[in-house]
Design an enzyme around this catalytic site. Structure first.
Site, PDB file in Angstrom:
ATOM      1  N   ASP A 103       0.897  -1.295   0.041  1.00 13.68           N
ATOM      2  CA  ASP A 103       0.051   0.044   0.065  1.00 13.68           C
ATOM      3  C   ASP A 103       0.866   1.219  -0.026  1.00 13.68           C
ATOM      4  OD1 ASP A 103      -2.330  -1.607   0.072  1.00 13.68           O
ATOM      5  OD2 ASP A 103      -2.758  -1.003   2.326  1.00 13.68           O
TER       6      ASP A 103
ATOM      7  N   ASP B  49     -13.603  -6.471  -5.425  1.00 15.10           N
ATOM      8  CA  ASP B  49     -13.957  -6.703  -4.005  1.00 15.10           C
ATOM      9  C   ASP B  49     -15.156  -7.213  -3.660  1.00 15.10           C
ATOM     10  OD1 ASP B  49     -11.462  -5.487  -3.554  1.00 15.10           O
ATOM     11  OD2 ASP B  49     -12.073  -3.422  -3.169  1.00 15.10           O
TER      12      ASP B  49
END
Lengths: 206, 251
Positions: free
Chosen positions: B11, B130
Site C-alpha cells: 500500500d 472486491d
C-alpha cells in the site's frame, strides 16, 4: 564501447528494456551506451539492436513500417552486416514470415515460420507468468534450463528445426528462443525475468 | 507448465509505503522502491503497488515511484488504486508499469475496460474485484470496499472478461484481514468459468492457506500483504512449502 539501440516505434514499455541493459552493463563493467531511438542513423552506429514489441502483431508491424527507413536499416544491420540483433516478445514474432493474429499479417520474414495461436486446451490465455525455457541446442544466449516471464497468446512455429534454440511447454512445446546466425528472438521478457533475464541480456551483449 | 506466482502487495500513500516493516537490508522502510527491490531479491514473482493516496495531485507522485522502481526492479510491476482514465493508464505504463489494476472506474464506466485493453493490449489490464457474500450471493463493492453495488460478482467477472480484461484480481472482503485463508468457495466458483488468469487475495494467514488457494481454489497467482510485511511468512517459505506439495513454482 557497445552502442546498444532499442528501437522505438511506439510499442509499449521500452523503458524497462533500456533500464535492464543499463543495469547489466554497469554490474559487469561493460562500457555501453544504451539508447531508445527511432532514428535510422542510430541503428547505423549501433553494435547491438533490440526490437521490443507489445500488443497486437499488426499494430507492431505497422508501427515499424511507419517509421521512415527503419525496416531497410534493420535489414542492413541484421542481414547484410550481420550484427547482433535481439527481438523480444512481438519483436521476436515479427521475425517470422506472417502472423495469424486477427487475420493474416506479413512479418519481416527473416526466419522461416509462422505465428499461430496457442491451442486453448482448457488453459488460461494469455500464457502469463514464469515458465521453464529449455535449450534444444547449444547457443550463446542460454546454456541450461531456466525460468522466464511470459505474456503471450501466439507462438512462433519454426519451419526449420535448426532455428529452434529453446522450447517451453504450455499445452504444447513451443519455440521460446529462435535464432539464425546473429539474429535472436525471445518470446519471453528477459527485462522482466529477474537475475535469469539479466544473465541472458549479458550473454547477448558480451 | 506455467508456475504459480507469489505477489506481495504494497500500500502506497503519497509516495510512501504504509505498514512497511524494516527488513534488515532496507535503509528506509517507507521507500516503495527499496521494498520492491527487497521482495524481488527474495523471490517475489511480481510486485503490486496499491495507491491509496486521497487526492489526484498525489497520483503524480505514484508515476514517479513507478519510474524509480522500474530503474531497479526487473520483475513485472502492477499498479492499482484510483485509476480513472486511459490517460492515467498510459502515464503509468510509460513510466515502467507492466500492468494496471482497475476497480471502481470499471464499475462506473465499463467502457474503460474495452478501450484500454484494445489500446494497450489485454495483457496489461487487470480488473480488481472486491466481493462480499450477502445471503447466498457475492456482491461487488466499489471505492475500496466502502460502497455496495448491485452487481453480482460472478456476473461482473464474466462481463469484464468479455470486455477484454487480461486478469482478475479477486479479493474476498469477508476473508480480508481475518488470516483464516482465502475464500475457497468463491475462488472455485470463479475459476470454473474464467478463461483468463485468476489472482487470489484476502485472508491468507499461514503456509497451508497458500497451498489451498492453488489446490482447492485453482488460482493462478496468490497475492498477500500483511503476512509478508510483518515478516510472519517469507516468500521463500511459501515457495518451499508449495514445492514440497508438488505445486510448480519458480525457485
Amino acid at each position: 564501447m557497445k552502442n546498444i539501440t532499442i528501437v522505438d516505434y511506439g510499442s509499449g514499455n521500452v523503458l524497462s528494456a533500456q533500464k535492464s541493459f543499463i543495469k547489466i552493463s554497469k554490474d559487469n563493467n561493460i562500457q555501453a551506451n544504451v539508447i531508445i531511438s527511432k532514428n535510422v542513423n542510430d541503428i547505423k552506429n549501433s553494435t547491438h539492436v533490440v526490437l521490443p514489441g507489445q500488443g497486437a502483431f499488426s499494430t507492431c508491424m505497422s508501427g515499424l513500417q511507419n517509421t521512415p527507413g527503419m525496416i531497410e536499416e534493420l535489414y542492413d544491420f541484421a542481414l547484410v552486416k550481420k550484427k547482433p540483433f535481439l527481438g523480444i516478445c512481438v519483436g521476436m514474432q515479427m521475425l517470422a514470415e506472417a502472423s495469424e493474429e486477427n487475420g493474416l499479417h506479413k512479418g519481416l520474414g527473416w526466419i522461416k515460420g509462422f505465428i499461430r495461436p496457442l491451442p486453448k486446451k482448457n488453459l488460461k490465455m494469455p500464457h502469463m507468468g514464469w515458465n521453464s525455457v529449455k535449450p534444444k541446442q547449444s547457443n550463446s544466449l542460454l546454456s541450461k534450463a531456466a525460468d522466464y516471464y511470459f505474456v503471450h497468446s501466439y507462438y512462433f512455429e519454426c519451419q526449420d528445426r535448426e532455428n529452434i534454440l529453446a522450447e517451453t511447454q504450455y499445452g504444447i512445446n513451443f519455440t521460446s528462443i529462435v535464432g539464425k546466425e546473429n539474429i535472436y528472438g525471445v518470446q519471453f521478457h528477459p527485462e522482466k525475468s529477474s537475475s535469469q533475464g539479466l544473465n541472458l541480456i549479458k550473454n547477448f551483449i558480451s | 507448465m506455467v508456475k504459480v506466482r507469489i505477489i506481495p502487495c504494497l500500500d502506497v500513500k503519497d509516495g510512501r509505503v504504509v505498514k512497511g516493516i524494516n527488513f534488515i537490508d532496507l535503509i528506509d522502510a517507507g521507500d516503495p522502491v527499496e521494498q520492491a527491490k527487497h521482495y524481488s531479491e527474495n523471490g517475489a514473482d511480481e510486485i503490486c503497488f496499491l495507491d491509496i493516496s486521497a487526492s489526484i495531485e498525489q497520483r503524480d507522485t505514484m508515476v514517479n515511484v513507478v519510474r524509480k522502481t522500474a530503474n531497479e526492479v526487473f520483475i513485472p510491476l502492477t499498479v492499482g488504486g484510483g485509476i480513472s482514465s486511459v490517460e492515467n493508464i498510459q502515464s503509468l505504463l510509460k513510466a515502467g508499469a507492466d500492468k494496471v489494476s482497475i476497480n471502481s472506474a470499471a464499475i462506473n464506466e465499463p467502457d474503460i475496460v474495452k478501450k484500454s485493453s484494445e489500446y494497450f493490449g489485454n495483457q496489461c489490464i487487470v480488473i480488481a474485484v472486491d466481493a462480499k457474500k450477502i445471503n447466498n450471493d457475492w456482491y461487488v463493492f466499489s471505492h475500496g470496499g466502502t460502497k455496495k453495488t448491485d452487481l453480482l460478482a460472478l456476473n461482473w467477472i464474466e462481463h469484464v472478461q468479455k470486455l477484454g480484461a487480461g486478469e482478475i484480481l479477486l479479493t474476498s472482503m469477508d476473508k480480508d484481514g481475518t488470516k483464516s485463508g482465502f475464500d475457497i468457495e468463491l475462488l472455485k466458483k470463479v475459476s470454473e468459468f474464467l478463461e483468463i488468469p485468476l489472482i487470489a487475495s484476502g485472508g491468507v494467514g499461514n503456509l497451508n492457506h497458500f497451498y489451498e488457494g492453488v489446490a482447492k481454489g485453482n488460482a493462478n497467482a496468490l497475492l498477500a500483504a500483511s503476512v509478508f510485511h510483518f515478516n510472519e511468512i517469507s516468500i521463500k517459505e511459501v515457495k518451499e512449502y508449495l514445492l514440497k506439495k508438488n505445486i510448480e513454482i519458480r525457485i
